[in-house]
Every structure is written in C-alpha cells, then in structure tokens.
Design a protein around this motif. Structure first.
Motif, mmCIF file in Angstrom:
data_model
loop_
_atom_site.group_PDB
_atom_site.id
_atom_site.type_symbol
_atom_site.label_atom_id
_atom_site.label_comp_id
_atom_site.label_asym_id
_atom_site.label_seq_id
_atom_site.Cartn_x
_atom_site.Cartn_y
_atom_site.Cartn_z
ATOM 1 N N ASP A 22 0.836 -1.205 0.000
ATOM 2 C CA ASP A 22 0.000 0.000 0.000
ATOM 3 C C ASP A 22 0.870 1.254 0.000
ATOM 4 O OD1 ASP A 22 -2.136 1.935 0.606
ATOM 5 O OD2 ASP A 22 -3.272 0.161 1.200
ATOM 6 N N ALA A 23 0.425 2.258 -0.737
ATOM 7 C CA ALA A 23 1.173 3.512 -0.790
ATOM 8 C C ALA A 23 0.951 4.367 0.447
ATOM 9 C CB ALA A 23 0.778 4.296 -2.036
ATOM 10 N N ASP A 24 -0.130 4.113 1.178
ATOM 11 C CA ASP A 24 -0.473 4.916 2.351
ATOM 12 C C ASP A 24 -0.010 4.239 3.630
ATOM 13 O OD1 ASP A 24 -2.153 7.128 1.156
ATOM 14 O OD2 ASP A 24 -3.237 5.384 0.401
ATOM 15 N N LEU A 25 0.263 5.051 4.641
ATOM 16 C CA LEU A 25 0.507 4.494 5.965
ATOM 17 C C LEU A 25 -0.717 3.704 6.412
ATOM 18 C CD1 LEU A 25 2.219 7.441 7.880
ATOM 19 C CD2 LEU A 25 3.287 5.295 7.151
ATOM 20 N N PRO A 26 -0.525 2.683 7.253
ATOM 21 C CA PRO A 26 -1.647 1.834 7.650
ATOM 22 C C PRO A 26 -2.841 2.628 8.172
ATOM 23 C CG PRO A 26 0.403 0.849 8.360
ATOM 24 C CD PRO A 26 0.751 2.198 7.807
ATOM 25 N N TYR A 27 -4.015 2.206 7.759
ATOM 26 C CA TYR A 27 -5.257 2.913 8.062
ATOM 27 C C TYR A 27 -6.347 1.921 8.427
ATOM 28 C CZ TYR A 27 -5.606 1.505 3.183
ATOM 29 O OH TYR A 27 -5.566 0.772 2.024
ATOM 30 N N ALA A 28 -7.408 2.424 9.029
ATOM 31 C CA ALA A 28 -8.562 1.599 9.380
ATOM 32 C C ALA A 28 -9.422 1.369 8.136
ATOM 33 C CB ALA A 28 -9.387 2.279 10.469
ATOM 34 N N ARG A 29 -9.740 0.128 7.856
ATOM 35 C CA ARG A 29 -10.568 -0.178 6.689
ATOM 36 C C ARG A 29 -12.072 -0.025 6.932
ATOM 37 N NH1 ARG A 29 -7.374 -2.302 2.611
ATOM 38 N NH2 ARG A 29 -5.460 -3.338 3.299
ATOM 39 N N PRO A 30 -12.595 -0.356 8.128
ATOM 40 C CA PRO A 30 -14.058 -0.279 8.293
ATOM 41 C C PRO A 30 -14.683 1.049 7.893
ATOM 42 C CG PRO A 30 -13.117 -1.508 10.109
ATOM 43 C CD PRO A 30 -11.960 -0.984 9.312
ATOM 44 N N PRO A 31 -14.058 2.207 8.160
ATOM 45 C CA PRO A 31 -14.716 3.459 7.774
ATOM 46 C C PRO A 31 -14.786 3.688 6.259
ATOM 47 C CG PRO A 31 -13.064 3.846 9.489
ATOM 48 C CD PRO A 31 -12.845 2.466 8.971
ATOM 49 N N LEU A 32 -14.025 2.935 5.482
ATOM 50 C CA LEU A 32 -13.944 3.219 4.054
ATOM 51 C C LEU A 32 -15.290 3.085 3.354
ATOM 52 C CD1 LEU A 32 -10.560 1.523 3.053
ATOM 53 C CD2 LEU A 32 -10.989 3.851 3.878
ATOM 54 N N SER A 33 -16.117 2.151 3.804
ATOM 55 C CA SER A 33 -17.443 1.965 3.197
ATOM 56 C C SER A 33 -18.525 2.723 3.951
ATOM 57 C CB SER A 33 -17.803 0.473 3.159
ATOM 58 O OG SER A 33 -17.763 -0.080 4.466
ATOM 59 N N LYS A 34 -18.123 3.418 5.018
ATOM 60 C CA LYS A 34 -19.109 4.108 5.848
ATOM 61 C C LYS A 34 -18.744 5.586 5.974
ATOM 62 C CE LYS A 34 -18.596 0.831 9.093
ATOM 63 N NZ LYS A 34 -17.976 -0.349 8.424
ATOM 64 N N GLU A 35 -18.153 5.997 7.109
ATOM 65 C CA GLU A 35 -17.919 7.422 7.360
ATOM 66 C C GLU A 35 -17.049 8.085 6.281
ATOM 67 O OE1 GLU A 35 -18.377 5.346 11.371
ATOM 68 O OE2 GLU A 35 -17.256 5.013 9.508
ATOM 69 N N TYR A 36 -16.012 7.386 5.845
ATOM 70 C CA TYR A 36 -15.143 7.985 4.834
ATOM 71 C C TYR A 36 -15.896 8.163 3.518
ATOM 72 C CZ TYR A 36 -11.197 8.877 1.772
ATOM 73 O OH TYR A 36 -10.349 9.458 0.863
ATOM 74 N N LEU A 37 -16.611 7.148 3.089
ATOM 75 C CA LEU A 37 -17.341 7.238 1.826
ATOM 76 C C LEU A 37 -18.409 8.323 1.876
ATOM 77 C CD1 LEU A 37 -17.962 6.265 -1.004
ATOM 78 C CD2 LEU A 37 -19.235 4.338 -0.037
ATOM 79 N N ARG A 38 -19.008 8.524 3.041
ATOM 80 C CA ARG A 38 -20.047 9.551 3.181
ATOM 81 C C ARG A 38 -19.466 10.962 3.254
ATOM 82 N NH1 ARG A 38 -22.629 6.645 8.380
ATOM 83 N NH2 ARG A 38 -22.939 4.571 7.468
ATOM 84 N N GLY A 39 -18.158 11.078 3.392
ATOM 85 C CA GLY A 39 -17.547 12.387 3.532
ATOM 86 C C GLY A 39 -17.570 12.905 4.947
ATOM 87 N N GLN A 40 -17.831 12.019 5.917
ATOM 88 C CA GLN A 40 -17.897 12.420 7.316
ATOM 89 C C GLN A 40 -16.552 12.277 8.035
ATOM 90 O OE1 GLN A 40 -20.966 9.736 8.608
ATOM 91 N NE2 GLN A 40 -22.632 11.067 7.922
ATOM 92 N N ALA A 41 -15.570 11.652 7.370
ATOM 93 C CA ALA A 41 -14.239 11.468 7.958
ATOM 94 C C ALA A 41 -13.213 11.461 6.842
ATOM 95 C CB ALA A 41 -14.173 10.162 8.743
ATOM 96 N N ASP A 42 -12.075 12.068 7.107
ATOM 97 C CA ASP A 42 -10.982 12.065 6.137
ATOM 98 C C ASP A 42 -9.751 11.341 6.670
ATOM 99 O OD1 ASP A 42 -12.170 13.508 3.984
ATOM 100 O OD2 ASP A 42 -11.957 15.352 5.135
ATOM 101 N N ASP A 43 -9.479 11.493 7.948
ATOM 102 C CA ASP A 43 -8.288 10.901 8.540
ATOM 103 C C ASP A 43 -8.626 9.514 9.085
ATOM 104 O OD1 ASP A 43 -5.921 10.265 9.722
ATOM 105 O OD2 ASP A 43 -5.975 11.837 11.247
ATOM 106 N N VAL A 44 -8.196 8.489 8.391
ATOM 107 C CA VAL A 44 -8.443 7.115 8.843
ATOM 108 C C VAL A 44 -7.131 6.413 9.191
ATOM 109 C CG1 VAL A 44 -10.626 6.847 7.618
ATOM 110 C CG2 VAL A 44 -8.488 6.310 6.435
ATOM 111 N N ALA A 45 -6.041 7.164 9.267
ATOM 112 C CA ALA A 45 -4.741 6.568 9.599
ATOM 113 C C ALA A 45 -4.775 5.956 10.992
ATOM 114 C CB ALA A 45 -3.642 7.620 9.520
#
Length: 368
Positions: A22-45
């Motif tokens: 992965d090109a990114d530092l390790p991040y939480a995957r669960p928000p990717l289909s939820k808060e991140y996708l909705r635009g409610q979170a950007d920082d998932v590191a």
C-alpha cells in the motif's frame, strides 16, 4: 500493525520492519465503506509517522513482497532482499473483480485509494449500481444513498445475506438498506456493464454512471503456497498461536485459516477485529510470549444510521430464531442445543450475553 505492536510490547530490542504494498501508511478499513465514503471522515490513519519512530518500527510503503524464501530466511520485494529471523504474513485479501463483459468498468473497494476514487466519483454521479449484497455492498450502497446518489443494490441472492443470516434477518437487512435510501433488487445476475449502465439477466438495464463491484475477496496466499507452506482453500493453515507449517513463520488475518482454541476447529473469519486479535497473537508468539486465539469472532456493521452487531463461529447453524424488541431485534443461532451465533440491532445486552453463551457452549435463552 497489531502484530508489530504486540511484538514490540514483548520485545523492546529486536528490529521490526513492516513491508506493505500500500502507498499509504496503515489505516482503518471499516470506515472506508461508511464514514469515509459519506464524507464524514478524512483521517483514517491508524498512526502517524511519529508512532513508528517512537517504537523503532521501520515501515516501507509501496513494497509489494512477491517471494518468500524459507530456506534463505528472506522475503523479496522485487529484487530487494529482506532477511528475517521471524516473519508474520498479514497479507490480507484482494477484491475479486467481476469477470462478465465490461467488468473492468466497475470500481472496487478495499484500499484507501479505492475509497477515495469511489468517493470522488460519487460527487458528480447521477446514479449508481452496487453489485453484491454482502456487508460491504450493503454499507456502501447505504453510504452512497446518504450522499444523495440514487443507488440500486443488485445481487443473486433474493435477500441480503440470506444464506448466512437466515430469512428473517435478511429481510430486516434489506429494510435497513431501503430505509437508508437505496433500492434493493435481489435474485438477479449482472450480465454486462456497458455505456448505458448495468444489464441484468432478466433483460433489464439499470442506467448508471457509477458501478461498484462488492463481489467478494480472494486471500493473498500465493507467496505462501509457492514457498511450500500448508495452504487450504487459498488460506494459510495456522494453529491457535498463528504458527504456520514452517518454523518461525506466522500468519494472521484474512489470509489465515486459524484453529480456534475454544471452537476446537479451524475457522474462516474475515472480520477486522479478529484480524487485529490474530495479529496481536502472532506478534506475541513471535516474541516468545505464547498465547492462543480464544475470543468469539464478531464484528459491527453500519447500514446507514443503523448498527448491527454479530458474534458467531461463522461456519453455519442448524436453526435461527428472531426475537423482536421495541426498537430492534435479536437473532439467535443454534446447533444442537447450544448457541453458535447472535445478531443484534439495538440489543447490546443480548450481544454481550450471546458472546458468553457461545464461548461457554450454552443454549440461547428461551422467551418467557
């Protein structure tokens, strides 16, 4: 990440290196289909660079390991050789891309880069189709709908997760998807993605300029199999301490087929929390502090504003029983005369009780 952190907690001196494609530092995957996708979170590191420095953990991103040399005690990322005394394979799983015509047009969702591409595509999307009614498909469909995108969720199963959760629970899951604003169309197979949209096997074409394929994952066990490790059904076979068939080699998470100490058998588990637990066990055992996988597998899923919680061994049940509550429900799953699973919505007491009953091989409660 859990393996590296656990190892460092038990061994303060041995060099620790994380290699990730992965090109990114390790991040939480669960928000990717939820808060991140909705635009409610950007920082998932999971952690910033300083966290790694403080623990003397070296991390190399963009390093795809493509060979494991057991005899030479090294892994290779291209021509770059990395020697090891102990190695932990936490290779995870990769999305299974659709094979029907036009399948390459569909977006996938596994990495942060995937999620960013999906979120960006949704900004100007007039309509979307999500293929697959597993939990990722349901979560993503609901999240896209909450962003204001007209969404249709299509899947071969008549109801979401019906085989896994039973008809009653599947109906409620469908209702939650619908309440979030997505349309559910079950019992259909996608035949093609074309310039217009998604063509189904019933002859209907759903107009869409955004398609997400949530069509399952494939464990990334190739390097383990080629190295001669024991692999079954594309997963690396490990014991309850995450040890593989080779000395000083461990595996954890989606890529592992681990024996559960309490269940007494190997279980296929694809949950975030269990990957964390298994990683922690692998790191501890690699640092000569033995421990066993004994927690009851489980996860939470958010469909729109609704959160469902699930504990189960995950390898089937004989019967299920739904108990309705004023603002939620509990589904008990049993085999023989003992509980083997519980699914709850707004019933946290039952979720906690279910975990204990499953672990202790006791029956589900009988309504009075």
């Amino acid at each position: 990440m859990a393996a590296a952190e656990s190892f460092r907690e038990h061994d303060a001196d041995t060099p620790v290196r994380i290699l990730t494609a992965d090109a990114d530092l390790p991040y939480a995957r669960p928000p990717l289909s939820k808060e991140y996708l909705r635009g409610q979170a950007d920082d998932v590191a999971l952690h910033q660079v300083q966290w790694f420095d403080d623990r003397a953990i070296e991390i190399t991103c963009g390093a795809a390991v493509d060979r494991l040399d057991l005899a030479g005690r090294a892994v290779y990322a291209g021509e770059e050789r990395h020697a090891f005394d102990t190695v932990i394979l936490a290779c995870g799983a990769a999305p299974t891309a659709p094979t029907f015509p036009g399948g390459e047009r569909a977006l996938l969702l596994r990495s942060l880069a995937d999620a960013a591409a999906l979120r960006n595509a949704s900004i100007n999307a007039a309509s979307a189709v999500v293929i697959g009614s597993g939990f990722i498909g349901c979560e993503a469909a609901a999240s896209l709908a909450l962003r204001g995108v007209p969404v249709t969720l299509v899947a071969p199963e008549p109801l979401p997760q019906e085989k896994r959760l039973g008809t009653d629970a599947a109906k409620r899951l469908r209702d939650l998807v619908s309440e979030a604003g997505a349309r559910h169309v079950g019992g259909v197979t996608v035949e093609e993605i074309n310039d217009v949209g998604v063509r189904l096997d019933d002859g209907v074409t759903i107009d869409s300029d955004l398609v997400l394929a949530a069509t399952g994952v494939t464990p990334q066990s190739r390097i383990a199999a080629e190295a001669g490790l024991a692999v079954r059904d594309s997963r690396i076979v490990v014991d309850s301490g995450m040890a593989t068939s080779a000395p000083d080699v461990y595996a954890a998470g989606d890529v592992a087929l681990a024996r559960h100490e309490v269940a007494g058998r190997h279980l296929v588990i694809e949950h975030w929390q269990d990957a964390v637990d298994q990683g922690s066990i692998a790191g501890s055992c690699a640092a000569a502090s033995p421990t066993k996988w004994s927690g009851v597998p489980g996860f939470w899923t958010s469909i729109g504003d609704a959160t469902l919680k699930y504990h189960a061994w995950g390898d089937g049940y004989e019967r299920s029983r739904m108990v309705q509550h004023r603002d939620g429900f509990t589904v008990w799953y049993e085999s023989g005369d003992v509980a083997v699973g519980v699914l709850t919505y707004n019933a946290d007491d039952d979720y906690g009780l279910g975990e204990r009953l499953i672990a202790e091989r006791r029956p589900a409660p009988v309504p009075t």
